[in-house]
Design a protein around this motif. Structure first.
Motif, PDB file in Angstrom:
ATOM      1  N   PHE A  25       7.262  -4.380   4.403  1.00 35.95           N
ATOM      2  CA  PHE A  25       6.445  -3.184   4.571  1.00 35.95           C
ATOM      3  C   PHE A  25       5.183  -3.372   3.735  1.00 35.95           C
ATOM      4  CE2 PHE A  25       5.119   1.166   3.632  1.00 35.95           C
ATOM      5  CZ  PHE A  25       5.292   1.805   4.856  1.00 35.95           C
ATOM      6  N   ILE A  26       4.014  -3.401   4.399  1.00 39.03           N
ATOM      7  CA  ILE A  26       2.752  -3.581   3.690  1.00 39.03           C
ATOM      8  C   ILE A  26       2.052  -2.237   3.574  1.00 39.03           C
ATOM      9  CG2 ILE A  26       0.544  -4.800   3.605  1.00 39.03           C
ATOM     10  CD1 ILE A  26       1.646  -6.926   5.382  1.00 39.03           C
ATOM     11  N   LYS A  27       1.585  -1.950   2.372  1.00 39.25           N
ATOM     12  CA  LYS A  27       0.847  -0.714   2.121  1.00 39.25           C
ATOM     13  C   LYS A  27      -0.566  -1.084   1.693  1.00 39.25           C
ATOM     14  CE  LYS A  27       1.668   3.786   0.043  1.00 39.25           C
ATOM     15  NZ  LYS A  27       2.622   4.582  -0.725  1.00 39.25           N
ATOM     16  N   PHE A  28      -1.562  -0.549   2.389  1.00 44.02           N
ATOM     17  CA  PHE A  28      -2.962  -0.786   2.066  1.00 44.02           C
ATOM     18  C   PHE A  28      -3.535   0.477   1.431  1.00 44.02           C
ATOM     19  CE2 PHE A  28      -2.008  -3.485   5.724  1.00 44.02           C
ATOM     20  CZ  PHE A  28      -2.497  -4.721   5.312  1.00 44.02           C
ATOM     21  N   HIS A  29      -4.108   0.326   0.247  1.00 37.71           N
ATOM     22  CA  HIS A  29      -4.684   1.475  -0.444  1.00 37.71           C
ATOM     23  C   HIS A  29      -6.141   1.658  -0.031  1.00 37.71           C
ATOM     24  CE1 HIS A  29      -1.207   1.800  -3.036  1.00 37.71           C
ATOM     25  NE2 HIS A  29      -1.318   0.534  -3.360  1.00 37.71           N
ATOM     26  N   LYS A  30      -6.452   2.855   0.422  1.00 39.97           N
ATOM     27  CA  LYS A  30      -7.851   3.160   0.727  1.00 39.97           C
ATOM     28  C   LYS A  30      -8.628   3.330  -0.567  1.00 39.97           C
ATOM     29  CE  LYS A  30      -6.934   5.446   5.148  1.00 39.97           C
ATOM     30  NZ  LYS A  30      -7.063   6.698   5.920  1.00 39.97           N
ATOM     31  N   GLU A  31      -9.943   3.171  -0.485  1.00 45.83           N
ATOM     32  CA  GLU A  31     -10.770   3.265  -1.692  1.00 45.83           C
ATOM     33  C   GLU A  31     -10.642   4.640  -2.343  1.00 45.83           C
ATOM     34  OE1 GLU A  31     -14.783   2.156  -1.009  1.00 45.83           O
ATOM     35  OE2 GLU A  31     -14.301   0.163  -0.281  1.00 45.83           O
ATOM     36  N   THR A  32     -10.636   5.702  -1.502  1.00 46.43           N
ATOM     37  CA  THR A  32     -10.517   7.051  -2.054  1.00 46.43           C
ATOM     38  C   THR A  32      -9.058   7.397  -2.306  1.00 46.43           C
ATOM     39  OG1 THR A  32     -10.536   7.917   0.203  1.00 46.43           O
ATOM     40  CG2 THR A  32     -12.619   7.912  -0.996  1.00 46.43           C
ATOM     41  N   GLY A  33      -8.193   7.080  -1.344  1.00 40.64           N
ATOM     42  CA  GLY A  33      -6.774   7.329  -1.487  1.00 40.64           C
ATOM     43  C   GLY A  33      -6.484   8.759  -1.911  1.00 40.64           C
ATOM     44  N   THR A  39      -9.783  -4.793  -0.791  1.00 41.87           N
ATOM     45  CA  THR A  39      -8.684  -3.852  -0.540  1.00 41.87           C
ATOM     46  C   THR A  39      -7.456  -4.227  -1.364  1.00 41.87           C
ATOM     47  OG1 THR A  39      -9.436  -3.465   1.732  1.00 41.87           O
ATOM     48  CG2 THR A  39      -7.155  -2.871   1.216  1.00 41.87           C
ATOM     49  N   LEU A  40      -6.882  -3.226  -2.030  1.00 38.31           N
ATOM     50  CA  LEU A  40      -5.652  -3.440  -2.777  1.00 38.31           C
ATOM     51  C   LEU A  40      -4.456  -3.056  -1.911  1.00 38.31           C
ATOM     52  CD1 LEU A  40      -6.627  -1.884  -6.241  1.00 38.31           C
ATOM     53  CD2 LEU A  40      -6.682  -4.289  -5.576  1.00 38.31           C
ATOM     54  N   GLY A  41      -3.361  -3.734  -2.115  1.00 35.03           N
ATOM     55  CA  GLY A  41      -2.175  -3.407  -1.333  1.00 35.03           C
ATOM     56  C   GLY A  41      -0.905  -3.935  -1.965  1.00 35.03           C
ATOM     57  N   ARG A  42       0.219  -3.536  -1.377  1.00 36.25           N
ATOM     58  CA  ARG A  42       1.533  -3.950  -1.855  1.00 36.25           C
ATOM     59  C   ARG A  42       2.376  -4.416  -0.691  1.00 36.25           C
ATOM     60  NH1 ARG A  42       2.578   1.109  -4.018  1.00 36.25           N
ATOM     61  NH2 ARG A  42       4.484   1.195  -2.786  1.00 36.25           N
ATOM     62  N   ILE A  43       3.286  -5.355  -0.979  1.00 38.33           N
ATOM     63  CA  ILE A  43       4.330  -5.716  -0.023  1.00 38.33           C
ATOM     64  C   ILE A  43       5.648  -5.236  -0.608  1.00 38.33           C
ATOM     65  CG2 ILE A  43       5.483  -7.560   1.235  1.00 38.33           C
ATOM     66  CD1 ILE A  43       3.018  -9.258   0.862  1.00 38.33           C
ATOM     67  N   ASP A  44       6.300  -4.352   0.126  1.00 40.50           N
ATOM     68  CA  ASP A  44       7.565  -3.769  -0.329  1.00 40.50           C
ATOM     69  C   ASP A  44       8.712  -4.205   0.571  1.00 40.50           C
ATOM     70  OD1 ASP A  44       6.095  -2.430  -2.208  1.00 40.50           O
ATOM     71  OD2 ASP A  44       6.294  -0.447  -1.282  1.00 40.50           O
TER      72      ASP A  44
END
Length: 378
Positions: free
Chosen positions: A74-82, A124-129
């Motif tokens: 599961f990949i989560k991409f963080h938006k700049e404003t978030g 872009t920052l993100g996580r793999i969960d």
């Protein structure tokens, strides 16, 4: 440790990754099998929300042998404003702090494991969960005593969790909420937007929430309300119900920690009770078509919560104590949602009648609960 890792991918302006990009991101962390996966064989879907984008990914099982790396992620991409609402900017965790918190939570066995924290070439920052075999919780689920007890235990464990985040006092959070609410109090432009959307919100806009929040916080403090790590965004889309839990395993998992901060535990507990009435991502109505959390159900929840909290902390809290705290937390959680919706309304000129009706329902619930607790001046 969730160390920020650069990945050789530049997302397009839309921020929606191609299958090749998805494969390359995951292959940065899983280097044995994933690099050779044919991108076209992947099953992916990208979903954008206000705060983030996310993408569940699945690769085919190998034709021979047993896979040594996950088939799903599961990949989560963080938006700049978030979730970066102006008044909370100095309080919410950074994306790296959030990733570290999720890492701690996953390592505890309570939530999804964090496989990696990354930064793409476009910034872009993100996580793999870990991919969880689960569904979003529905309001009716909490009428099941087993699920309800599991949620109570999960919140108690979350609130009492040991983590690397700095423990900040709760006062700055309420200063931020009250300052934000004062900004929208009696704002004519918001009243006008309501009328354009066909829903009168004048009573809500003219209601002095800030002064009442101050009273509620003072009351909760005088009761000795306990403090812990709170999620704040406890709407039911942020609780997953496992499809096939192992024997003895909790049926639920908590997700989405953009707003994790120290707060009165009552905020999340009362917020959980309040959120049963809403389905914020429904396209037909933001108000759930179901009965409210009954007092019997709330008391059962608080008993289960107190038991788990005491096991973890060594305290001797009673279910009644937690229940009384939650009655005030209910009000605090409402004002958090109200503030954020008014902020969105003001910034985006939002006049969606479904959102406006949701706002009025929040207002009605606040007034009813505030009066019930005897906080309104005679």
């Amino acid at each position: 440790m969730a160390i920020l890792t650069p990945v050789p991918v530049a997302l397009p302006d839309s921020k929606e990754p191609t299958k090749t990009m998805v494969r390359d991101i995951i292959a940065t962390f899983f280097t044995k099998e994933w690099p050779s996966v044919d991108p076209e064989s992947l099953t992916t879907s990208y979903h954008a929300t206000f705060a983030n984008g996310h993408c569940p990914v699945e690769r085919p099982a190998p034709t021979t042998g047993t896979p040594t790396e996950p088939l799903k992620a599961f990949i989560k991409f963080h938006k700049e404003t978030g979730a970066d609402i102006e008044v909370f900017r100095h309080l919410v965790p950074t994306k790296q702090e959030e990733a570290l918190f999720c890492y701690d939570y996953g390592r505890s066995g309570l939530g999804a494991k964090v496989y990696g924290f990354f930064k793409t070439e476009d910034g872009t920052l993100g996580r793999i969960d870990e991919f969880l075999d689960a569904r979003n919780m529905e309001p009716e689920d909490v009428e099941n005593a087993i699920i309800r007890a599991d949620i109570a235990k999960a919140l108690a464990m979350f609130h009492a969790m040991e983590t690397t985040l700095v423990k900040k006092p709760v006062e700055p959070f309420y200063e931020a909420v009250m300052n934000g609410l004062k900004k929208y109090h009696k704002m004519d432009r918001l009243k006008a937007l309501g009328k354009k959307g066909g829903v009168n919100v004048d009573n809500l806009i003219d209601y002095d929430f800030a002064e009442r929040v101050k009273k509620v916080v003072e009351k909760l403090g005088s009761l000795g309300g306990k403090v812990g790590w709170c999620i704040h965004d406890v709407q039911y889309m942020n609780i997953l119900v496992k499809n096939d839990p192992k024997e003895g395993e909790s049926k639920i998992v908590l997700i989405d920690f953009e707003f994790v901060m120290r707060n009165y535990r009552a905020f999340d507990i009362g917020g959980h009770f309040m959120q049963k009435m809403f389905k914020w991502f429904d396209e037909e109505s933001k108000i759930a078509d179901c009965k409210k959390y009954s007092e019997e159900e709330r008391r059962h929840f608080c008993e289960e919560y107190a038991k788990q909290w005491n096991i973890l902390t060594g305290d001797s809290d009673t279910g009644e104590q937690v229940f009384v705290e939650s009655e005030y937390g209910f009000l605090l959680a409402i004002t958090f949602d109200l503030h954020n919706m008014l902020c969105f309304m003001a910034d985006e000129d939002d006049k969606d009648p479904l959102n406006l009706l949701g706002l009025n329902r929040l207002y009605d619930e606040f007034v009813e609960q505030y009066t019930k607790l005897g906080l309104e001046d005679p």
